[in-house]
Design a protein around this motif. Structure first.
Motif, PDB file in Angstrom:
ATOM      1  N   TRP A 193     -11.664   6.880   5.905  1.00 30.74           N
ATOM      2  CA  TRP A 193     -10.980   8.088   5.430  1.00 30.74           C
ATOM      3  C   TRP A 193     -11.965   9.152   4.949  1.00 30.74           C
ATOM      4  CZ3 TRP A 193     -11.114  10.099   0.419  1.00 30.74           C
ATOM      5  CH2 TRP A 193     -10.304  11.209   0.214  1.00 30.74           C
ATOM      6  N   ASP A 200      -5.302  14.035   5.648  1.00 30.90           N
ATOM      7  CA  ASP A 200      -4.436  12.874   5.434  1.00 30.90           C
ATOM      8  C   ASP A 200      -4.767  12.180   4.118  1.00 30.90           C
ATOM      9  OD1 ASP A 200      -3.135  13.234   7.835  1.00 30.90           O
ATOM     10  OD2 ASP A 200      -4.354  11.756   8.920  1.00 30.90           O
ATOM     11  N   THR A 201      -3.775  11.503   3.564  1.00 31.17           N
ATOM     12  CA  THR A 201      -4.056  10.605   2.453  1.00 31.17           C
ATOM     13  C   THR A 201      -4.769   9.371   3.009  1.00 31.17           C
ATOM     14  OG1 THR A 201      -2.008   9.364   2.679  1.00 31.17           O
ATOM     15  CG2 THR A 201      -1.946  11.356   1.298  1.00 31.17           C
ATOM     16  N   GLU A 203      -3.876   6.332   2.826  1.00 30.52           N
ATOM     17  CA  GLU A 203      -2.894   5.453   3.465  1.00 30.52           C
ATOM     18  C   GLU A 203      -2.481   5.984   4.835  1.00 30.52           C
ATOM     19  OE1 GLU A 203       1.364   3.194   2.584  1.00 30.52           O
ATOM     20  OE2 GLU A 203       0.722   4.843   1.294  1.00 30.52           O
ATOM     21  N   GLN A 204      -2.259   7.290   4.916  1.00 30.07           N
ATOM     22  CA  GLN A 204      -1.907   7.882   6.210  1.00 30.07           C
ATOM     23  C   GLN A 204      -3.026   7.640   7.227  1.00 30.07           C
ATOM     24  OE1 GLN A 204      -1.303  11.907   4.834  1.00 30.07           O
ATOM     25  NE2 GLN A 204       0.933  11.743   4.946  1.00 30.07           N
TER      26      GLN A 204
END
Length: 461
Positions: A193, A200-201, A203-204
């Motif tokens: 990430w 995006d987060t 998690e996304q």
């Protein structure tokens, strides 16, 4: 006899000159050795290495492998006794030796449930190369020879043989050998990430990274995809630690499409994450696992491929000879040292210590660096950590790789007596399991000084 063939009594300078003239160093620019002689390490004890009159705190445990620490007398004695008893014999044609037999049983007892068959090699690269051949063997035996495609990830590292290099996700390792577009290898997004997540987060992003795997299998046709390789933690390219839920989802996808899942636990296996294997740490089960570094704590070269019974039953079915092996597979001395290494891990409770004591302390102390201007993120799991360096914390923008910011930081730390590893725009740490609170305190203090020094140099330039 010339001085170059009679090394005994050679001076430091003479040895450096011989090395410069004859020794090709792995993962080293030749120009570096033309500019300066190699640094000769000639001793080590505990968490420290020494050479040329200098003592250094090794927060990399060599290359993330010297888990029980340097200079253990019991390891030395075990090697000597084993060599005296049986210096060598091969394991071809149904021959074995006592230490290899015992080690295979011990690994099976420690491994995740159902992983009971062990093949020995000499390095992580050889173990992963063996897996590539076993995968071909498996699907051909199942009457599905068309299942040949291997999925791997961006930022992956699985070895340095020709075939395992092709699995890597580092373009710099691929381009010199023309392996960027090697047929039969397909890459998907890593759960990284910080570098690839955009808006995006976290998690996304990990859900998209997992979905990439499913999409790629559908695109290629599940009937053509043989296996998915994962390092539970992508250590070499920055200690990329997967978010909770990601690896179980990868397993679910592989099961859905009848794709084998390979866990490359060369770094994480044998306790690095606080469990014997990272599969337990992250809650997933592989079909095949590879081990190396921590198997002998780097004292001797040895690696292992561990197969689930479902895979082994196909590979070992019938009367066909298994046409694979190495001269020193299941070497009796190497196996003896690995047995002693695991014995130390057990008797001293070092894996539990990583999980319950020194690992949490390591994470807490390193987290204090997150407020420094150069630091974008600090990731830790057990005794492995990655420190992201950034030019802008808000946008997560990084410095150009060619600026060598991480190398400058690691060099500044080295000059203060601490070894860490620069990789891209990350600083990686993998200390021995015996590292003390005091040694972690010292290393973090040095890193804070080094990061501040380089930040001030950037401002002044």
């Amino acid at each position: 006899m010339s001085q170059e063939t009679d090394q005994e009594g050679a001076s430091l300078i003479e040895l450096q000159e011989i090395d410069q003239k004859h020794h090709i160093h792995p993962f080293t620019a030749a120009s570096a050795l033309r500019q300066a002689p190699p640094f000769l390490i000639d001793g080590a004890s505990g968490c420290y290495v020494s050479g040329q009159g200098i003592k250094l705190l090794d927060m990399m445990a060599g290359l993330g492998c010297v888990n029980v620490g340097y200079g253990r007398k019991e390891m030395v004695n075990t090697a000597a006794e084993a060599m005296q008893a049986l210096s060598y014999y091969h394991s071809f044609s149904a021959v074995s030796n006592p230490t290899a037999a015992a080690l295979s049983g011990l690994i099976a007892n420690l491994a995740p449930e159902g992983m009971n068959r062990v093949f020995f090699a000499n390095s992580g690269s050889e173990a992963n190369e063996t897996v590539l051949k076993l995968i071909r063997y498996y699907w051909r035996s199942k009457g599905k020879p068309e299942k040949k495609i291997i999925l791997t990830r961006d930022y992956a590292y699985h070895g340095s043989t020709l075939a395992t290099t092709a699995l890597n996700g580092n373009p710099a390792m691929l381009e010199p050998y023309g392996l960027e577009t090697e047929t039969g290898i397909e890459r998907v997004r890593a759960p990284y990430w910080y570098r690839q997540g955009g808006s995006d987060t976290p998690e996304q992003h990990w859900k998209k990274a997992a979905q990439d795997i499913e999409d790629k299998i559908i695109e290629l046709g599940a009937e053509n995809v043989a296996a998915m390789f994962v390092e539970p933690i992508q250590a070499t390219m920055g200690a990329i630690i997967p978010p909770e839920g990601y690896l179980p989802e990868v397993e679910r996808i592989c099961r859905k499409y009848n794709v084998l899942l390979v866990a490359d636990e060369v770094v994480t296996g044998l306790g690095r994450t606080g469990h014997w294997f990272a599969q337990e740490t992250f809650g997933f089960k592989a079909d095949i696992m590879t081990l190396a570094k921590g198997l002998s704590s780097g004292y001797v070269p040895i690696s292992a491929v561990v197969l689930h019974d479902d895979i082994a039953s196909v590979v070992e079915d019938g009367e066909n000879i298994f046409q694979h092996g190495f001269t020193t597979s299941a070497h009796p001395v190497m196996a003896a040292v690995a047995l002693r290494n695991i014995d130390i891990l057990m008797k001293e409770g070092l894996v539990d210590r990583v999980r319950t004591d020194i690992g949490p302390y390591f994470a807490k102390k390193l987290a204090s660096l997150a407020d420094l201007p150069l630091v974008g993120e600090v990731r830790t799991c057990g005794l492995i950590a990655g420190i992201e360096l950034v030019s802008d914390k808000t946008t997560r923008a990084q410095y150009p790789i060619e600026a060598g910011i991480c190398s400058h930081v690691s060099q500044a730390a080295l000059l203060r007596g601490v070894i860490v590893r620069p990789t891209g725009n990350n600083i990686v740490l993998c200390p021995p399991f015996i590292v003390t609170h005091k040694e972690i305190d010292a290393a973090v203090d040095v890193l804070a000084e080094a990061l501040t020094e380089i930040e001030n140099a950037i401002k002044a330039s």
